[in-house]
Design an enzyme around this catalytic site. Structure first.
Site, mmCIF file in Angstrom:
data_model
loop_
_atom_site.group_PDB
_atom_site.id
_atom_site.type_symbol
_atom_site.label_atom_id
_atom_site.label_comp_id
_atom_site.label_asym_id
_atom_site.label_seq_id
_atom_site.Cartn_x
_atom_site.Cartn_y
_atom_site.Cartn_z
ATOM 1 C CB CYS A 2 -0.939 0.102 1.179
ATOM 2 S SG CYS A 2 -2.057 -1.274 1.355
ATOM 3 N NE ARG A 27 4.737 1.426 -0.141
ATOM 4 C CZ ARG A 27 5.774 1.148 0.626
ATOM 5 N NH1 ARG A 27 6.994 1.266 0.142
ATOM 6 N NH2 ARG A 27 5.612 0.755 1.860
ATOM 7 C CD1 TRP A 72 -0.984 -6.351 -3.042
ATOM 8 C CD2 TRP A 72 -1.227 -6.924 -0.888
ATOM 9 N NE1 TRP A 72 -0.751 -7.706 -2.933
ATOM 10 C CE2 TRP A 72 -0.887 -8.083 -1.623
ATOM 11 C CE3 TRP A 72 -1.434 -7.044 0.478
ATOM 12 C CZ2 TRP A 72 -0.737 -9.331 -1.033
ATOM 13 C CZ3 TRP A 72 -1.285 -8.295 1.069
ATOM 14 C CH2 TRP A 72 -0.938 -9.414 0.315
ATOM 15 C CG ASN A 98 0.389 1.893 3.814
ATOM 16 O OD1 ASN A 98 -0.658 2.045 3.199
ATOM 17 N ND2 ASN A 98 1.543 2.420 3.428
ATOM 18 N N GLY A 99 -0.854 -1.375 6.727
ATOM 19 C CA GLY A 99 -0.643 -2.252 7.882
ATOM 20 C C GLY A 99 -1.935 -2.959 8.241
ATOM 21 C CD GLU A 481 15.432 -14.707 -8.272
ATOM 22 O OE1 GLU A 481 14.790 -15.167 -7.307
ATOM 23 O OE2 GLU A 481 15.220 -13.581 -8.733
ATOM 24 C CE LYS A 485 12.244 -12.275 -10.231
ATOM 25 N NZ LYS A 485 12.999 -12.317 -9.019
ATOM 26 C CD GLU A 488 8.260 -12.148 -8.621
ATOM 27 O OE1 GLU A 488 7.781 -11.680 -7.600
ATOM 28 O OE2 GLU A 488 9.477 -12.328 -8.777
ATOM 29 C CG HIS A 504 15.411 -39.138 -5.159
ATOM 30 N ND1 HIS A 504 15.676 -40.457 -4.877
ATOM 31 C CD2 HIS A 504 16.612 -38.541 -5.324
ATOM 32 C CE1 HIS A 504 16.997 -40.644 -4.848
ATOM 33 N NE2 HIS A 504 17.588 -39.487 -5.127
ATOM 34 C CE LYS A 601 10.848 -3.974 -5.698
ATOM 35 N NZ LYS A 601 11.429 -5.113 -6.438
HETATM 36 C C1 AGP Z 1 11.069 -10.977 -5.888
HETATM 37 O O1 AGP Z 1 10.959 -11.029 -7.255
HETATM 38 C C2 AGP Z 1 9.826 -10.956 -5.159
HETATM 39 N N1 AGP Z 1 8.936 -9.941 -5.601
HETATM 40 C C3 AGP Z 1 9.877 -11.172 -3.655
HETATM 41 O O2 AGP Z 1 10.142 -12.528 -3.485
HETATM 42 C C4 AGP Z 1 10.868 -10.350 -2.812
HETATM 43 O O3 AGP Z 1 12.187 -10.706 -3.118
HETATM 44 C C5 AGP Z 1 10.568 -10.592 -1.327
HETATM 45 O O4 AGP Z 1 9.257 -10.192 -1.044
HETATM 46 C C6 AGP Z 1 11.542 -9.901 -0.398
HETATM 47 O O5 AGP Z 1 11.549 -8.523 -0.567
HETATM 48 P P1 AGP Z 1 12.658 -7.622 0.090
HETATM 49 O O6 AGP Z 1 13.952 -7.981 -0.554
HETATM 50 O O7 AGP Z 1 12.231 -6.227 -0.181
HETATM 51 O O8 AGP Z 1 12.678 -7.954 1.554
#
Ligand code: AGP
Length: 606
Positions: A2, A27, A72, A98-99, A481, A485, A488, A504, A601
């Site tokens: 947010c 955000r 969000w 926010n929160g 990773e 990517k 997501e 396995h 984010k």
């Molecule tokens: C990464 O592509 C993601 N959007 C997510 O996993 C991110 O890395 C994670 O939420 C941690 O965020 P930060 O590094 O701001 O703590």
């Protein structure tokens, strides 16, 4: 998670709020709203993006004071009603938040019993009604907000305005960031400096428990006990240009393309060619203390956790200290044993991720020594840790992390070199690593130059409903990773497995519809990895191999060949083609690359 923006000054608030919200949209982006004060509160809010909000804000939406929000969802589905700002029943108070207010249910029930009618399902609306009641009984908005916050259990960053006090905004923070921006006879507040840099680079970060009163001619900050606090403004390094797409089609492509410069910045001034060591003054540790650790434990979430796995590998290989990484979101809930001989490393691009912050706080409470690897200067995690390494990668706007991932992995290489050279890593090996680090930016350029080829491969592979990613040892976090990517941003199902584990269980998934991206570096495990490729192809699976040379036999359908560095540093380079693969797959599938569905984010809730 947010975004909040607030303005008080001589200008019209609405355009400033809308522009700020646009910059904070990463955000959270399921609904947005603004309220301005001009002989009463004027409110517009919608389910959708900030662009949808801009369409319903009339040209004559005048008012020199206002607050805005991009959401969000946590409490209640995305809808016009649940969008912020929320007003009190008498339309006097407006709040953005926010929160999460954990006791919102209880507070709401009491208000409903008193006859208050709610207009939304949110926890935030409780605040608007409570502040309105307190405002009737108190002389100042500041006091009304303070009194209300005493009733609240949970996390918040809030901004509040009162129609009857049209010259001030009150903001407060507990667990969700609030930054004040100091202008010329105008004041701003936001949940991130991204919304402020167009107007000012002089900022003040609020601490948890602090409250601030903003008027056009300045601000006052107060601790939770109402004592006034003295805060020194900081100058932000980045200007508005750093938050633009810079001519690229998406922030993500810009951030992938910036990596030669961003990793150069991460290592700048930190490599010593004479002793082949890394200078990491921010750790605040002398050589004796640096030698004293018996273990390294790394925590972070999502991609940060995967870069922590690369980091653990680097530390074990270069410093020969046992090291492992764990999701911070798990670590904090399992009552971990905190050992005085362990160095704890918390990783976070944003420095705000609530699970990581809570894990750091738990560690500190138990006397653990915690350092941070953080991108956002002055962020909550950066301020909480005992020392650390800033990435200096610049603002990362796209929801998917790319340049912060590689800079974090690089910071771990520096940390491993640092820990290794006070132990048994020889000067010759130190030199080998330093030379390898210096080669990385040029080698990343070479990989970026293969963008068109990778775009073609992405088109071919994105047609499949799912993809498997495999790698061994150093290659496994790279595979994780890569899968992260892809899923997501393209929404293609992607699973990552250690290549050794395929037989396995997950080998049962392999077939013509489940291609495999295989990470095959030229290291001591090359033959083992090639055997795995043979096993996949024998089951009708297609293979896209990412490695350092074409395999002699026809073991892969497609190969992305990248430059070779030192084996310990290769994972940093192997990550780059996977970023490009995910990006081009998302573009080919028409996805919203920078703002993938359901995500945000900075995850500032549990
Ligand atoms: C990464 O592509 C993601 N959007 C997510 O996993 C991110 O890395 C994670 O939420 C941690 O965020 P930060 O590094 O701001 O703590």
């Amino acid at each position: 998670m947010c975004g909040i923006v607030a303005y008080v000054g001589p200008k019209d608030a609405a355009p400033i709020l809308l522009e700020g919200l646009q910059r904070l949209e990463y955000r959270g982006y399921d609904s947005a709203g603004v309220v301005v004060s001009n002989r009463g509160l004027k409110l517009r809010k919608v389910k959708g993006r900030v662009a949808d909000l801009a369409k319903v804000v009339p040209v004559r939406f005048k008012g020199n004071l206002g607050i805005g929000h991009t959401r969000w969802a946590t409490h209640g589905v995305p809808s016009d009603e649940n969008a912020h700002p929320h007003l009190s029943a008498d339309q006097r108070i407006a709040v953005v938040h926010n929160g999460i207010i954990e006791n919102a249910g209880e507070l709401r029930a009491k208000l409903v019993a008193d006859g208050v009618a709610f207009a939304s399902e949110t926890d935030t609306e409780v605040l608007a009604h409570l502040i309105a009641r307190a405002a009737d009984e108190n002389d100042t908005l500041e006091e009304a907000v303070r009194k209300t916050l005493k009733l609240v259990v949970g996390t918040y960053g809030i901004a509040v305005i009162d129609a009857e006090r049209p010259g001030e905004v009150v903001v407060a923070r507990n667990g969700s960031p609030i930054v004040l921006g100091i202008g010329e006879k105008e004041m701003f507040a936001a949940s991130d400096v991204a919304a402020l840099v167009r107007y000012t680079r002089q900022v003040v970060h609020l601490e948890d428990g602090e409250l601030a009163v903003l008027k056009a001619d300045g601000f006052h900050t107060f601790a939770s006990d109402a004592r006034e606090t003295a805060k020194e403004p900081l100058t932000v390094d980045w200007d508005a240009g750093h938050y633009d797409t810079g001519g690229y089609e998406h922030y993500l492509l810009k951030e992938i393309s910036e990596q030669p410069e961003t990793i150069t910045r991460t290592m700048s001034g930190r490599l010593d060619e004479r002793f082949h060591v890394a200078h990491l003054g921010g750790l605040n540790m002398d050589a004796r203390e640096t030698r004293s650790f018996r273990r390294v434990k790394i925590i972070g979430c999502g991609s940060a956790y995967y870069s922590g796995q690369i980091g653990a590998q680097l530390i074990e290989e270069l410093a020969r200290i046992p090291a492992d990484a764990e999701p911070a979101s798990e670590f904090r809930y399992r009552n971990p044993v905190v050992d005085p001989n362990t160095l704890y490393v918390a990783i976070s691009q944003s420095g705000e991720t609530y699970d990581t912050l809570a894990a750091v706080q738990e560690l500190k409470r138990k006397g653990g020594r915690v350092i941070g690897i953080v991108n956002a200067v002055g962020s909550a995690i950066a301020r909480e840790v005992d020392g650390g390494i800033y990435l200096h990668a610049g603002p990362e706007v796209s929801v998917a992390s790319t340049k912060a991932f590689t800079s974090t992995s690089l910071a771990f290489a520096l940390l491993a070199l640092h820990l290794g050279r006070v132990r048994d890593l020889s000067p010759a090996d130190g030199r080998r690593v330093v030379d390898g680090l210096r080669r990385l930016p040029g080698q990343i350029e070479e990989i970026l130059a293969q963008g068109d080829k990778i775009a073609e491969l992405a088109q071919k592979y994105a047609k499949h409903p799912g993809m498997m990613f495999v790698g061994r040892v150093r290659g496994y976090p790279v595979a994780r990773e890569g899968a992260q990517k892809l899923k997501e941003i393209s929404y293609v199902h992607a699973e990552a497995y250690p290549a050794s584990e395929l037989k396995h269980g997950p080998l049962a998934l392999i077939g013509p519809d489940m291609p495999t991206v295989a990470i095959v570096p030229d290291d001591e495990l090359l033959d083992k990895n090639l055997t795995t490729l043979g096993e996949i192809r024998a089951r009708g699976g297609q293979v896209l191999m990412v490695g350092h040379r074409e395999p002699a036999a026809k073991l892969a359908d497609d190969v992305i060949v990248i430059p070779k560095n030192e084996i310990e540093l290769d994972p940093i380079l192997l990550t780059i083609p996977l970023q490009l693969l995910a990006y081009h797959a998302a573009v080919a599938l028409g996805r919203d690359v920078d703002k993938p569905r359901n995500l945000a984010k900075s995850v500032t809730v549990e």
